[in-house]
Design a protein around this motif. Structure first.
Motif, PDB file in Angstrom:
ATOM      1  N   PHE A   1      -0.086 -13.218   2.136  1.00  0.00           N
ATOM      2  CA  PHE A   1       0.780 -13.238   3.314  1.00  0.00           C
ATOM      3  C   PHE A   1       1.877 -14.268   3.148  1.00  0.00           C
ATOM      4  CE2 PHE A   1      -3.194 -11.577   4.835  1.00  0.00           C
ATOM      5  CZ  PHE A   1      -2.819 -10.587   5.715  1.00  0.00           C
ATOM      6  N   GLU A   2       2.983 -14.039   3.826  1.00  0.00           N
ATOM      7  CA  GLU A   2       4.041 -15.039   3.807  1.00  0.00           C
ATOM      8  C   GLU A   2       4.548 -15.250   5.210  1.00  0.00           C
ATOM      9  OE1 GLU A   2       6.221 -14.338  -0.240  1.00  0.00           O
ATOM     10  OE2 GLU A   2       7.661 -15.043   1.260  1.00  0.00           O
ATOM     11  N   ARG A   3       4.927 -16.487   5.487  1.00  0.00           N
ATOM     12  CA  ARG A   3       5.500 -16.777   6.795  1.00  0.00           C
ATOM     13  C   ARG A   3       6.966 -17.169   6.633  1.00  0.00           C
ATOM     14  NH1 ARG A   3       3.356 -18.185  11.340  1.00  0.00           N
ATOM     15  NH2 ARG A   3       4.671 -20.037  11.405  1.00  0.00           N
ATOM     16  N   PRO A   4       7.727 -17.026   7.685  1.00  0.00           N
ATOM     17  CA  PRO A   4       9.155 -17.389   7.613  1.00  0.00           C
ATOM     18  C   PRO A   4       9.360 -18.842   7.184  1.00  0.00           C
ATOM     19  CG  PRO A   4       8.679 -16.262   9.670  1.00  0.00           C
ATOM     20  CD  PRO A   4       7.372 -16.468   8.997  1.00  0.00           C
ATOM     21  N   ASP A   5       8.405 -19.739   7.512  1.00  0.00           N
ATOM     22  CA  ASP A   5       8.577 -21.151   7.136  1.00  0.00           C
ATOM     23  C   ASP A   5       8.227 -21.397   5.670  1.00  0.00           C
ATOM     24  OD1 ASP A   5       5.531 -22.169   7.126  1.00  0.00           O
ATOM     25  OD2 ASP A   5       5.832 -20.770   8.793  1.00  0.00           O
ATOM     26  N   GLY A   6       7.848 -20.344   4.962  1.00  0.00           N
ATOM     27  CA  GLY A   6       7.585 -20.510   3.534  1.00  0.00           C
ATOM     28  C   GLY A   6       6.115 -20.638   3.188  1.00  0.00           C
ATOM     29  N   GLN A   7       5.266 -20.857   4.163  1.00  0.00           N
ATOM     30  CA  GLN A   7       3.833 -20.996   3.904  1.00  0.00           C
ATOM     31  C   GLN A   7       3.277 -19.666   3.372  1.00  0.00           C
ATOM     32  OE1 GLN A   7       1.726 -23.895   4.812  1.00  0.00           O
ATOM     33  NE2 GLN A   7       0.280 -22.789   3.518  1.00  0.00           N
ATOM     34  N   VAL A   8       2.578 -19.760   2.211  1.00  0.00           N
ATOM     35  CA  VAL A   8       1.939 -18.569   1.648  1.00  0.00           C
ATOM     36  C   VAL A   8       0.448 -18.652   1.943  1.00  0.00           C
ATOM     37  CG1 VAL A   8       1.448 -17.319  -0.489  1.00  0.00           C
ATOM     38  CG2 VAL A   8       3.684 -18.375  -0.133  1.00  0.00           C
ATOM     39  N   LEU A   9      -0.143 -17.504   2.220  1.00  0.00           N
ATOM     40  CA  LEU A   9      -1.537 -17.487   2.648  1.00  0.00           C
ATOM     41  C   LEU A   9      -2.285 -16.423   1.860  1.00  0.00           C
ATOM     42  CD1 LEU A   9      -2.351 -19.309   5.063  1.00  0.00           C
ATOM     43  CD2 LEU A   9      -2.658 -17.206   6.374  1.00  0.00           C
ATOM     44  N   LYS A  10      -3.518 -16.766   1.436  1.00  0.00           N
ATOM     45  CA  LYS A  10      -4.354 -15.762   0.780  1.00  0.00           C
ATOM     46  C   LYS A  10      -5.536 -15.470   1.690  1.00  0.00           C
ATOM     47  CE  LYS A  10      -4.471 -18.582  -2.589  1.00  0.00           C
ATOM     48  NZ  LYS A  10      -4.057 -19.490  -3.636  1.00  0.00           N
ATOM     49  N   TYR A  11      -5.882 -14.216   1.795  1.00  0.00           N
ATOM     50  CA  TYR A  11      -7.000 -13.815   2.641  1.00  0.00           C
ATOM     51  C   TYR A  11      -7.840 -12.833   1.852  1.00  0.00           C
ATOM     52  CZ  TYR A  11      -9.148 -10.705   6.146  1.00  0.00           C
ATOM     53  OH  TYR A  11     -10.004  -9.893   6.828  1.00  0.00           O
ATOM     54  N   ASP A  12      -9.111 -13.201   1.589  1.00  0.00           N
ATOM     55  CA  ASP A  12      -9.995 -12.348   0.784  1.00  0.00           C
ATOM     56  C   ASP A  12     -10.961 -11.606   1.686  1.00  0.00           C
ATOM     57  OD1 ASP A  12      -8.790 -13.257  -1.450  1.00  0.00           O
ATOM     58  OD2 ASP A  12     -10.442 -14.535  -2.114  1.00  0.00           O
ATOM     59  N   GLN A  13     -11.056 -10.319   1.450  1.00  0.00           N
ATOM     60  CA  GLN A  13     -11.998  -9.483   2.176  1.00  0.00           C
ATOM     61  C   GLN A  13     -13.017  -8.965   1.179  1.00  0.00           C
ATOM     62  OE1 GLN A  13     -10.247  -6.029   3.919  1.00  0.00           O
ATOM     63  NE2 GLN A  13     -10.578  -6.784   5.995  1.00  0.00           N
ATOM     64  N   PHE A  14     -14.303  -9.155   1.480  1.00  0.00           N
ATOM     65  CA  PHE A  14     -15.325  -8.722   0.524  1.00  0.00           C
ATOM     66  C   PHE A  14     -15.837  -7.347   0.895  1.00  0.00           C
ATOM     67  CE2 PHE A  14     -15.094 -13.136  -0.265  1.00  0.00           C
ATOM     68  CZ  PHE A  14     -15.376 -13.257  -1.612  1.00  0.00           C
ATOM     69  N   GLY A  15     -16.500  -6.730  -0.057  1.00  0.00           N
ATOM     70  CA  GLY A  15     -17.121  -5.444   0.199  1.00  0.00           C
ATOM     71  C   GLY A  15     -16.143  -4.306   0.046  1.00  0.00           C
ATOM     72  N   ALA A  16     -16.686  -3.113   0.065  1.00  0.00           N
ATOM     73  CA  ALA A  16     -15.873  -1.929  -0.201  1.00  0.00           C
ATOM     74  C   ALA A  16     -15.317  -1.319   1.080  1.00  0.00           C
ATOM     75  CB  ALA A  16     -16.711  -0.898  -0.961  1.00  0.00           C
ATOM     76  N   TYR A  17     -14.901  -2.173   1.994  1.00  0.00           N
ATOM     77  CA  TYR A  17     -14.285  -1.641   3.215  1.00  0.00           C
ATOM     78  C   TYR A  17     -12.967  -0.965   2.874  1.00  0.00           C
ATOM     79  CZ  TYR A  17     -17.404  -5.092   5.249  1.00  0.00           C
ATOM     80  OH  TYR A  17     -18.494  -5.832   5.574  1.00  0.00           O
ATOM     81  N   ALA A  18     -12.598  -0.067   3.704  1.00  0.00           N
ATOM     82  CA  ALA A  18     -11.275   0.535   3.547  1.00  0.00           C
ATOM     83  C   ALA A  18     -10.241  -0.539   3.878  1.00  0.00           C
ATOM     84  CB  ALA A  18     -11.106   1.711   4.480  1.00  0.00           C
ATOM     85  N   ALA A  19      -9.098  -0.464   3.246  1.00  0.00           N
ATOM     86  CA  ALA A  19      -8.045  -1.435   3.516  1.00  0.00           C
ATOM     87  C   ALA A  19      -7.615  -1.322   4.962  1.00  0.00           C
ATOM     88  CB  ALA A  19      -6.865  -1.187   2.591  1.00  0.00           C
ATOM     89  N   ARG A  20      -7.572  -2.470   5.634  1.00  0.00           N
ATOM     90  CA  ARG A  20      -7.167  -2.461   7.044  1.00  0.00           C
ATOM     91  C   ARG A  20      -5.730  -2.921   7.197  1.00  0.00           C
ATOM     92  NH1 ARG A  20     -12.672  -4.732   9.322  1.00  0.00           N
ATOM     93  NH2 ARG A  20     -11.883  -6.604   8.343  1.00  0.00           N
ATOM     94  N   ILE A  21      -5.286  -3.721   6.194  1.00  0.00           N
ATOM     95  CA  ILE A  21      -3.950  -4.274   6.294  1.00  0.00           C
ATOM     96  C   ILE A  21      -3.124  -3.740   5.135  1.00  0.00           C
ATOM     97  CG2 ILE A  21      -2.586  -6.393   6.389  1.00  0.00           C
ATOM     98  CD1 ILE A  21      -5.250  -7.799   7.162  1.00  0.00           C
ATOM     99  N   ALA A  22      -1.940  -3.279   5.439  1.00  0.00           N
ATOM    100  CA  ALA A  22      -1.058  -2.762   4.388  1.00  0.00           C
ATOM    101  C   ALA A  22       0.117  -3.710   4.225  1.00  0.00           C
ATOM    102  CB  ALA A  22      -0.575  -1.368   4.764  1.00  0.00           C
TER     103      ALA A  22
END
Lengths: 289, 373
Positions: free
Chosen positions: B330-351
């Motif tokens: 993820f990226e924010r307008p202020d430049g902060q980058v974010l990583k978000y890990d989702q485990f398991g074989a769920y279907a992708a919720r975020i595109a």
């Protein structure tokens, strides 16, 4: 990337200029030399019968045999002295001089004299070695000797001194190369395996530089065997080695005798090189790195 | 100068295989190792981890005796060895490119250490046979290193180092020169070897997977200093500095200022918003202090509840799928980058392209309390 393959017609054609040159300036003269050395009879012409008389005459003369012995002994002495000295210089340059700039400067200081011809460098020794020469003046001024030492110029010692200075770098050069191609980790690994510095030298450094030592020795051997100029200028008329004999015979128009000595000299050198290659397979240099 | 003058008045502890007391090493203006202290218990597996040029290899070379520290003390097995040359130390070393002697056969090479210890010939021959067998390189006994493969060289180097049964084995990027496919097997073998022999291993690497999966103790170094040392779990879960948090995978690092304190929480203002952190026990942050903190990528969630006090919105820029983990960037307008890990074989919720509300619990937020030795 080269697109010319080994043993392709193109590779042979590329070798032609060098081959023609070598044929003209090396192979043909040597063949002529060997041929002439077998000429018998009274007249000096290609029509002469081929005999061993010239060689028989050489080997019948005790003076010549002794001279050959002296030449070999003298060459061995020089190989020993330049070998040890050259190795020390190489070791110092590579292992002890840490700054690359200093190493280059020192290396150049050793190398630059080689830009002049051997003859000039040999002659340059005369003012040093003479009775009123630099070395004697120095020795007398510090009171080491009362009267000048005459043994330097026109003597065997003088010849040896001059040749040591002329050829030490030939012994050192290949060792410098071999020493600097040894990864420092090899010596460090040996040290962590409890080898003391002397053992590291004996078991790791020296064996790995042996090809360099042998190449250096071959260079010194070949040069000293064929060096008539130093012997003539420093030795005066009192001293001669085999190579001077060639000149002597040549100048007195004894071409057949000159070629006999030249051929014998070449055989000596060939034998020396073959022995050296027995010790170290120079062709495989660096193959294990 | 705050010279430490080798503080040997402290009693040496013989149960330690290795102790470093504030060692320093400078090369001209460059400080390679700065005040590094370390204690290695008997039979411990220690990994020195850090980017290239961080001083980890120099530290190792100081232990080996290949470099002499300008300051500080080194004790091996409770004995001070700071000034001792390598050949008097109870160590062996494995070099990055293995440093095999090109002119010696494998058998000669492996027996070299015993030869140096002046063991009888028969014993050397017997031990070499045993060790070659143990490392499965008996068929190579008469070969020279030039004709060996990378994996074979690695085994020869290891056998050569291990045959003298040193107290400590120093390994400088020992598997860095191997094919990637070989590394995992070799790592496992080395770990088992270490556990079986009880020899302390000091393993230098820049690869955090190696360090975290092998080391009983992981020492993270940066700019000549130790940033943090601890177990893999401590370092991964509670990074002590922003460097450590950023260097190990999977952390989101924030920088900000303390704007409020309460008995059990801190409030920190960053460019990405206001966040709440548990109040640390060991130090007392002051209002207005510049601080950094981090949260692991797997602790973040996009299904928020009241308990998720730390929130921000960010736009997804990429989704990477690794089989067991789906990582969103993820990226924010202020430049902060974010990583978000989702485990398991769920279907992708975020595109990618979507802007999402993300959040995490206060207790999942880790304040960096500075270099902890």
């Amino acid at each position: 990337m080269s697109t010319i393959r080994v043993r392709s017609p193109a590779s042979y054609w590329l070798a032609v200029p060098a081959a023609v040159w070598m044929l003209g300036v090396v192979v043909v003269p040597i063949v002529l030399l060997v041929w002439v050395s077998f000429w018998g009879g009274r007249t000096f012409s290609p029509a002469s019968p081929l005999t061993f008389d010239n060689y028989a005459r050489f080997f019948a003369n005790q003076t010549y045999i002794k001279l050959a012995g002296t030449t070999v002994l003298h060459t061995m002495t020089l190989m020993a002295v330049t070998g040890v000295l050259g190795y020390c210089i190489a070791y110092f340059l590579v292992m002890k001089v840490k700054s690359p700039a200093w190493r280059l400067a020192l290396f150049l200081a050793f190398i630059i004299p080689f830009w002049t011809s051997t003859l000039i460098r040999a002659i340059a020794w005369v003012p040093f070695l003479g009775v009123n020469g630099v070395i004697n003046q120095l020795l007398m001024s510090i009171g080491a000797t009362r009267s000048p030492i005459e043994a330097f110029l026109y003597s065997h010692t003088g010849i040896t001194m001059a040749q040591v200075s002329l050829y030490t770098m030939m012994a050192a050069g290949p060792v410098v190369y071999m020493l600097s191609s040894i990864a420092p980790q090899l010596r460090e690994a040996a040290m962590t395996l409890k080898a003391t510095p002397f053992t590291v030298f004996r078991r790791i450094t020296f064996p790995l530089t042996l090809p360099g030592v042998v190449i250096g020795q071959v260079l010194v051997f070949l040069n000293v065997m064929s060096d008539f100029a130093t012997v003539a200028t420093i030795g005066g008329n009192k001293h001669a080695l085999l190579s001077n004999l060639v000149l002597l015979f040549y100048e007195s128009s004894q071409i057949r005798a000159a070629s006999v000595v030249a051929v014998l000299l070449m055989i000596c050198m060939l034998v020396g090189v073959v022995i050296a290659l027995r010790v170290v397979d120079v062709r495989r240099l660096g193959a294990e790195r | 100068m705050d010279s430490l003058a080798t503080p040997l008045e402290v009693v040496a502890r013989p149960q330690l295989d290795l102790e470093l007391r504030g060692i320093r090493k400078r090369y001209g203006d460059f400080t390679a190792v700065d005040d590094v202290s370390l204690q290695v218990a008997k039979g411990q597996f220690v990994c020195l981890l850090g980017p290239s040029g961080c001083g980890k290899t120099t530290t190792l070379r100081c232990v080996a005796g290949l470099e002499e520290p300008d300051d500080g003390g080194i004790l091996i097995g409770g004995k001070e060895v700071t000034k001792d040359p390598p050949w008097q130390r109870d160590i062996a070393m494995m070099f990055q490119d293995f440093a095999l002697f090109p002119h010696m056969t494998v058998a000669r090479q492996v027996g070299f250490g015993l030869e140096m210890l002046k063991k009888p010939k028969a014993e050397i021959a017997r031990r070499v046979q045993e060790v070659l067998k143990a490392f499965e390189i008996s068929p190579l006994a008469d070969r020279k290193p030039g004709s060996l493969s990378g994996g074979q060289r690695q085994r020869v180097a290891l056998a050569r180092a291990m045959i003298t049964e040193p107290r400590i084995l120093l390994l400088d990027e020992p598997i860095g020169a191997l094919d990637y496919s070989l590394r995992e097997t070799v790592m496992l073998e080395l770990k088992m070897l270490q556990q079986r022999t009880g020899i302390s291993f000091i393993w230098v690497t820049h690869d955090q997977n190696e360090a975290f999966s092998l080391g009983d103790l992981v020492v993270v170094m940066n700019h000549a200093k130790i940033e943090q040392q601890g177990t893999a779990e401590e370092i991964l879960q509670r990074p002590a500095t922003a460097f450590v948090a950023g260097f190990v995978q999977g952390n989101n690092v924030f920088h900000g200022r303390i704007t409020g304190t309460s008995p059990d929480a801190l409030q920190v203002e960053t460019s990405a918003g206001r966040f709440y952190l548990p109040r640390p026990v060991r130090c007392t942050p002051m209002l207005g202090d510049a601080v950094s903190f981090s949260v692991r990528a797997e602790r973040i969630t996009d299904s928020l509840s009241d308990r998720h006090a730390n929130r921000l919105s960010a736009r997804c820029t990429a989704v990477e799928y690794f089989g067991s983990v789906r990582r969103h960037i993820f990226e924010r307008p202020d430049g902060q980058v974010l990583k978000y890990d989702q485990f398991g074989a769920y279907a992708a919720r975020i595109a990618p392209g979507q802007t999402v509300q993300l959040g995490w619990l206060v207790e999942e937020t880790v304040l960096h309390t500075g270099a902890v030795a």
